[in-house]
Design an enzyme around this catalytic site. Structure first.
Site, PDB file in Angstrom:
ATOM      1  N   SER A 174       0.839  -1.200   0.000  1.00  0.00           N
ATOM      2  CA  SER A 174       0.000   0.000   0.000  1.00  0.00           C
ATOM      3  C   SER A 174       0.878   1.256   0.000  1.00  0.00           C
ATOM      4  CB  SER A 174      -0.931  -0.055   1.216  1.00  0.00           C
ATOM      5  OG  SER A 174      -1.926   0.914   1.144  1.00  0.00           O
ATOM      6  N   ASP A 340      -8.897  -6.193  -4.719  1.00  0.00           N
ATOM      7  CA  ASP A 340      -8.487  -4.911  -4.140  1.00  0.00           C
ATOM      8  C   ASP A 340      -8.948  -3.798  -5.067  1.00  0.00           C
ATOM      9  OD1 ASP A 340      -7.257  -2.685  -3.108  1.00  0.00           O
ATOM     10  OD2 ASP A 340      -5.249  -3.561  -3.033  1.00  0.00           O
ATOM     11  N   HIS A 373      -8.186  -4.978  -0.314  1.00  0.00           N
ATOM     12  CA  HIS A 373      -6.876  -4.373  -0.053  1.00  0.00           C
ATOM     13  C   HIS A 373      -6.193  -4.989   1.159  1.00  0.00           C
ATOM     14  CE1 HIS A 373      -3.786  -1.385  -0.338  1.00  0.00           C
ATOM     15  NE2 HIS A 373      -4.069  -0.841   0.821  1.00  0.00           N
TER      16      HIS A 373
END
Lengths: 426, 194
Positions: A174, A340, A373
């Site tokens: 991320s 995601d 995610h």
């Protein structure tokens, strides 16, 4: 991107880790260390951060050639506490404990792993709640705006002080993945491998929009006081709660949420109330928001979401990502997750294309994990198999160093302190 | 192309030091072979999770992508050779994939099961679908959704404006240059864009 995954319903979806006959065990008790930097850090904005502290943890042993170091970069609400536990503290496993430890994919018996808390954070490194040397009061809203590039530069300084010239790898997911990418562009000779998971070359308008909603929730909380709430003895918890709830929705896939909560009610019957909790998903989000608002700093949330918004290495190259990655020298592993939607696979493929265009070495795994995610923090066996396979090869490079590789004493280092891992805790 | 001899025949078609893209690269055996024996480098594309991990384990660069989505990731003529071995028959958009192969690579190399091999003809003549070494599946569970023949490919190549530089059959690890449409279970074509 929770700091601790404890009893979160999401982690219940994860497959328990038992890989290649190794029982997955935690690295055990660890302790953070602190380093002070007297020289100001010049920031992308042109401002500078006066004398500051970085808090970090290390696991494993730095080898004699100093060639086995891996830097793990943290995402929005995580910290330097990547793996292991804190003595006497229940549920204190680090945020990537399933990946980092003895016999785990990032094997601390082979690698020397470093986790650093970024400046602007609220977990020990200098941040908005700390006193400004100029005013003698908490920085609050006056804490300078920091970027991914600034963090990378701060991390590089820490490595200088640890005597590490070149990293075996930089790894992050991320926002942490953005830092890993930035490392490959700002300090291309200082890492051999860049491992970026569930990340993007920049945020989409939709992503910035989510961040903006979260920021408005915080800023419009009457307890925010323009960011100087510390002096008022209050915390803008209402804003933080809402910010976290929004974030949490975007970290999960529709399917994962449906499977876990569906339309399940908390009570047997409808309560016909607009303010009480009716559905389990409401209960879950409120719980996550409450927990978060207890430990997270509101100004940090603003700063970190802004750093996310600003990250865009192609910007300096007229939007041409391939031109941006011309500077990269590392080998790359990129991983994305099909469900995601916050950092969708298509965004990782943009990075892959930029690397392919530059004839860089890159492998890319697109894992059909159901969790959205959040999958990057979980231990999907397909995901971890890829990480393990890649990191085993990274380890093989320094396990039998080719002749001519510089020995420890030959590595130029300006101000290497007498340092050995595990010492210098504060 | 699991057979070692088949693999070496295909590898011999790839010029030394080529930049190679292997579409449907499996566990990376061929790419590793080309790297070690012919000094090639490049990428494999594979969709299967376990095979992707196997490629990474042997340090073969692999991109986990669905070939049905095309090769938009790659610029025109960005590879010396694009390989499509035992992959063609699994793809819905065969024509498009061949066009893409010829666009991205200076050379294309394709290998696929030849449905016109005499053993298959005999089997079909007896009223049953063939189940052989090259076509090991029953009709109801086969992943081969595009079964064609050596001769069929020559026609398609012409239609797509591909000029065939070399073609032959492979039968049990041996090169077949005589009547390959009849005598070989695997068809091999090396081509470029006209």
């Amino acid at each position: 991107m929770p700091l601790k995954r404890d009893t979160s319903p999401v982690s219940a979806l994860a497959v328990p880790g038992f890989v290649f006959g190794h029982t997955m065990s935690s690295i055990g008790p660890v302790a953070p260390q602190r380093m002070h930097f007297a020289e100001p850090l010049t920031l992308q904005s042109g401002a500078s951060l006066a004398g500051y502290d970085l808090v970090y943890e290390t696991y494993g042993r730095l080898n004699d050639a100093r060639s086995n170091a891996v830097l793990v970069c943290h995402a929005l609400n995580a910290s330097h506490h990547v793996a292991g536990t804190y003595e006497g503290q229940k549920d204190s496993e680090g945020w990537w404990d399933n990946l980092v430890g003895p016999a785990k994919p990032l094997d601390t018996e082979r690698f020397f792993v470093i986790g650093v808390n970024n400046p602007g954070s609220c977990f020990g490194s200098t941040g908005p709640a700390d006193l400004s040397p100029v005013t003698g009061r908490p920085y609050g809203a006056d804490f300078p705006v920091v970027t991914v590039e600034d963090w990378v530069d701060a991390q590089a300084r820490l490595l200088d002080r640890l005597g590490i010239t070149q990293l075996a790898a930089v790894l992050g997911g991320s926002l942490g993945g953005m830092q890993a990418l930035s490392w490959s562009l700002r300090h291309p000779e200082r890492l051999r491998h860049c491992i970026a998971v569930a990340t993007a070359p920049n945020l989409s308008a939709q992503n910035i929009a989510f961040n903006e909603v979260a920021r408005r929730a915080i800023v419009t909380d009457p307890d925010f006081h323009g960011g100087h709430f510390y002096a008022h003895g209050v915390l803008p918890k209402r804003g933080l709660r809402v910010a976290r709830m929004i974030g949490h929705i975007t970290y999960l896939s529709d399917d994962a949420m449906e499977q876990k909560f569906g339309r399940e009610l908390r009570a047997a019957e409808l309560g016909y109330s607009t303010h009480d909790i009716e559905f389990q998903i409401e209960s879950y989000l409120r719980h996550q928001g409450d927990k978060f608002s207890e430990y997270f700093d509101a100004n940090t949330y603003l700063l970190i979401t802004r750093a996310l918004d600003y990250f865009d290495p192609a910007r300096a190259h007229g939007g041409d990502l391939a031109k941006a990655f011309a500077a990269a020298r590392a080998k790359f592993l990129l991983v994305s997750f099909t469900t995601d939607w916050r950092f969708a696979p298509a965004r990782s493929r943009e990075i892959v294309k930029a690397l392919v265009d530059n004839q860089r070495d890159v492998s890319y795994a697109e894992i059909a994990a159901p969790h959205g995610h959040d999958a990057f923090l979980l231990d999907d066996p397909r995901y971890h198999a890829v990480m393990r396979a890649y990191l085993d090869n990274v380890a093989a490079e320094f396990a039998s160093p080719p002749p001519g590789r510089p020995k420890a004493g030959e590595i130029p280092s300006g101000d290497r302190p007498a340092y050995s891992p595990g010492e210098g805790q504060s | 192309m699991s057979d070692r001899a088949d693999l070496e025949i295909i590898a011999s078609l790839v010029p030394e030091g080529s930049r190679v893209l292997d579409l449907g690269c499996g566990d990376g055996t061929l790419l590793a072979h080309l790297r070690e024996h012919r000094g090639c480098r490049g990428f494999g594309i594979e969709i299967d999770d376990a095979k992707v991990a196997a490629c990474i384990r042997r340090d073969v660069k692999v991109l986990q992508l669905n070939l049905e989505d095309g090769l938009s990731l790659f610029d025109d003529r960005s590879f010396d050779v694009v390989l499509q071995l035992d992959t063609l028959q699994h793809l819905r958009h065969t024509e498009n994939m061949l066009r893409e192969t010829a666009r991205v690579g200076r050379l294309g190399i394709v290998a696929f099961p030849n449905f016109a091999h005499w053993a298959n003809r005999v089997r079909v003549a007896s009223g049953r679908m063939p189940v052989t070494r090259a076509l090991p599946y029953e009709w109801y569970d086969t992943p081969n959704i595009r079964v064609g023949t050596y001769a069929d490919f020559e026609v398609l190549a012409g239609k797509l404006g591909l000029s065939v530089l070399e073609s032959f059959g492979i039968q049990r690890g041996r090169l077949v240059r005589t009547l390959p449409n009849l005598l070989a279970s695997v068809a091999v074509f090396k081509f470029e864009r006209t």
